[in-house]
Scaffold this motif. Structure first.
Motif, short mmCIF file in Angstrom:
data_model
loop_
_atom_site.label_atom_id
_atom_site.label_comp_id
_atom_site.label_asym_id
_atom_site.label_seq_id
_atom_site.Cartn_x
_atom_site.Cartn_y
_atom_site.Cartn_z
N ALA A 1 0.89 -1.12 -0.03
CA ALA A 1 -0.04 0.00 0.00
C ALA A 1 0.89 1.15 0.11
O ALA A 1 0.79 2.20 -0.54
CB ALA A 1 -0.77 0.24 1.32
N GLU A 2 1.95 1.08 0.59
CA GLU A 2 2.82 2.44 0.94
C GLU A 2 3.46 2.62 -0.52
O GLU A 2 3.65 3.88 -0.62
CB GLU A 2 3.90 2.36 1.81
N ASN A 3 3.92 1.66 -1.26
CA ASN A 3 4.48 1.69 -2.45
C ASN A 3 3.50 2.43 -3.65
O ASN A 3 3.90 3.00 -4.32
CB ASN A 3 5.25 0.62 -2.86
N ALA A 4 2.43 1.72 -3.44
CA ALA A 4 1.30 2.39 -4.35
C ALA A 4 1.00 3.74 -4.31
O ALA A 4 0.80 4.62 -5.17
CB ALA A 4 0.12 1.27 -4.36
N ALA A 5 0.90 4.00 -2.97
CA ALA A 5 0.47 5.58 -2.54
C ALA A 5 1.72 6.47 -3.15
O ALA A 5 1.57 7.61 -3.46
CB ALA A 5 0.05 5.53 -0.98
N ARG A 6 3.06 5.83 -2.84
CA ARG A 6 4.06 6.78 -3.24
C ARG A 6 3.98 7.16 -4.75
O ARG A 6 4.31 8.24 -5.10
CB ARG A 6 5.42 5.85 -2.88
N VAL A 7 3.74 6.06 -5.49
CA VAL A 7 3.54 6.37 -6.95
C VAL A 7 2.59 7.17 -7.42
O VAL A 7 2.65 8.11 -8.19
CB VAL A 7 3.67 4.83 -7.79
N ALA A 8 1.48 6.82 -6.73
CA ALA A 8 0.10 7.70 -6.94
C ALA A 8 0.22 9.04 -6.68
O ALA A 8 -0.18 9.96 -7.32
CB ALA A 8 -1.04 6.94 -6.40
N ILE A 9 0.93 9.49 -5.38
CA ILE A 9 1.35 10.61 -5.01
C ILE A 9 2.14 11.36 -5.91
O ILE A 9 1.97 12.56 -6.13
CB ILE A 9 1.68 10.78 -3.58
N THR A 10 3.25 10.71 -6.31
CA THR A 10 4.17 11.43 -7.17
C THR A 10 3.57 11.76 -8.60
O THR A 10 3.58 13.14 -9.16
CB THR A 10 5.44 10.42 -7.34
N LEU A 11 2.58 11.02 -9.05
CA LEU A 11 1.73 11.26 -10.22
C LEU A 11 0.91 12.29 -9.98
O LEU A 11 0.70 13.39 -10.83
CB LEU A 11 1.18 10.27 -10.83
N PHE A 12 0.20 12.32 -8.70
CA PHE A 12 -0.60 13.32 -8.52
C PHE A 12 -0.12 14.50 -8.41
O PHE A 12 -0.92 15.85 -8.96
CB PHE A 12 -1.36 13.02 -7.03
#
Length: 386
Positions: A296-307
């Motif tokens: 979850a943390e890694n998916a969030a990291r990628v998503a937030i960077t894209l955001f």
């Protein structure tokens, strides 16, 4: 193993430090559409997350929403997390609602590749970047993929089953296989992993290949029916490769009915409370722990960077077997869990709490196996018995 899991946790903490996460909001249930919503609200700039169901594994109900919400919240990025509850039409409706109401990044754990692919195509039309979470959408063209080494998961299951059968002194046992859902690419990868190991055992006549069947949609009730039919047709079954803890528990229920639970080794996967309790009773020989918090943390990291309009740094790629395209891939390591190292889940990573695991009839079993705070007591007893 404990050092290894601590290292994984450290990686997750490093990833979290670079993240940005969700607004403080309460849980709500969208009963009219058959979906669950956590956080974020229904409009404005945010990350959208669609989870598949609440039946194939408890993680989709209990663990993933909790860890995803916490990861986004830590970095103050709004997130809307919804669960399609096994409904493919609802899955696509949720995606439409999100894409039409301001979602800037879409994260999906698909129910199958067909419906997942349709959702990803709509996101591309709206120029919304996408992340496949846990399950790769075949020929879907997601921008990123975050999951575990799923072939390794299957290998760990096969090694675990082999060890359990050897410890029981089983001579050329018949091994039944209950694979996951044929619509889930992960189930295919798990099978690739355990087939690599089991086929060698079959070739050398160490084991005998028994009945094998896929379980549609990871349906645990259906898995029980399938296995009972297998057992009636092949009563000599001596071991079961069950693709996850839910299927494993369905198998164990049937074995209890025929007074064979505990004598027939059964595998699992996901390190659910139920799976760990079955390990404590001796009815399940192992499970595979996949650190959902780290995923979850890694998916969030990628998503937030894209955001934030930035490009995530992802070193590895995975080839989509259908399209041939390479998807930037964050691959996370799984770990085998038995009664001997169950504290890696309970104590080291705190994935399952001691209070949750050791309720009722499982309290004494936790004491006997030195779970959590009972570890010192068990060590003293072992010393006294030597």
């Amino acid at each position: 193993m404990r050092k290894k899991l601590l290292a994984f946790a450290a990686v997750g903490l490093m990833a979290t430090a670079t993240m940005t996460a969700c607004d403080d909001s309460s849980n709500a249930d969208s009963s009219s559409s058959g979906t669950s919503t956590i956080g974020g609200g229904g409009s404005g700039a945010r990350v959208g997350v669609i989870l598949p169901d609440e039946e194939s594994s408890n993680r989709w109900r209990d663990e993933d929403p909790k860890y995803l919400e916490a990861a986004f919240k830590q970095q103050n990025v709004a997130v809307e997390i919804r669960n399609a509850k096994g409904d493919r039409a609802a899955f696509q409706q949720i995606a439409d609602q999100m894409l039409n109401s301001g979602v800037k990044v879409l994260v999906i754990a698909n129910l199958d590749s067909a419906s997942g692919k349709a959702v990803l195509a709509k996101a591309r039309e709206k120029k919304v970047p996408t992340i496949d979470y846990d399950r790769l959408t075949l020929n879907g063209g997601a921008d990123y993929y975050v999951s575990f080494d799923n072939v390794k998961v299957g290998e760990l299951q096969a090694y675990g089953l082999s060890k359990c059968l050897e410890s029981k002194g089983a001579g050329n046992p018949i091994v039944a296989q209950l694979n996951g859902s044929p619509s889930d690419n992960n189930a295919t990868l798990f099978k690739d992993g355990y087939d690599r190991i089991l086929d060698q055992q079959y070739d050398t006549a160490t084991f005998t290949k028994g009945p094998e069947q896929w379980v549609p949609d990871w349906d645990n009730d259906e898995a029980g029916k399938i296995f009972e039919q297998m057992l009636k047709q092949t009563p000599q079954i001596g071991g079961v490769l069950a693709a996850n803890d839910g299927i494993g528990n369905a198998v164990i229920k049937v074995l209890r009915k025929y007074k064979r639970a505990g004598s027939v080794p059964v595998t699992g996967q996901d390190a659910t409370v139920e799976g760990l309790q079955n390990i404590l009773t001796g009815e399940q020989c192992m499970t595979v722990y996949k650190a959902v918090k780290l995923e979850a943390e890694n998916a969030a990291r990628v998503a937030i960077t894209l955001f934030k309009g930035e490009k995530p740094v992802v070193k590895d790629n995975l080839k989509d077997p259908e399209s041939g395209a390479y998807v930037p891939f964050i691959s996370l390591p799984p770990a085998s869990i038995t009664a001997e190292n169950i504290n890696d889940v309970v104590v080291v990573d705190k994935y399952i709490s001691q209070d949750t695991l050791c309720k009722g009839k499982y309290l004494q079993l936790c004491k006997d196996n030195g779970v959590g705070t009972f570890a010192d007591d068990k060590a003293k007893n072992d010393d006294n018995n030597q």
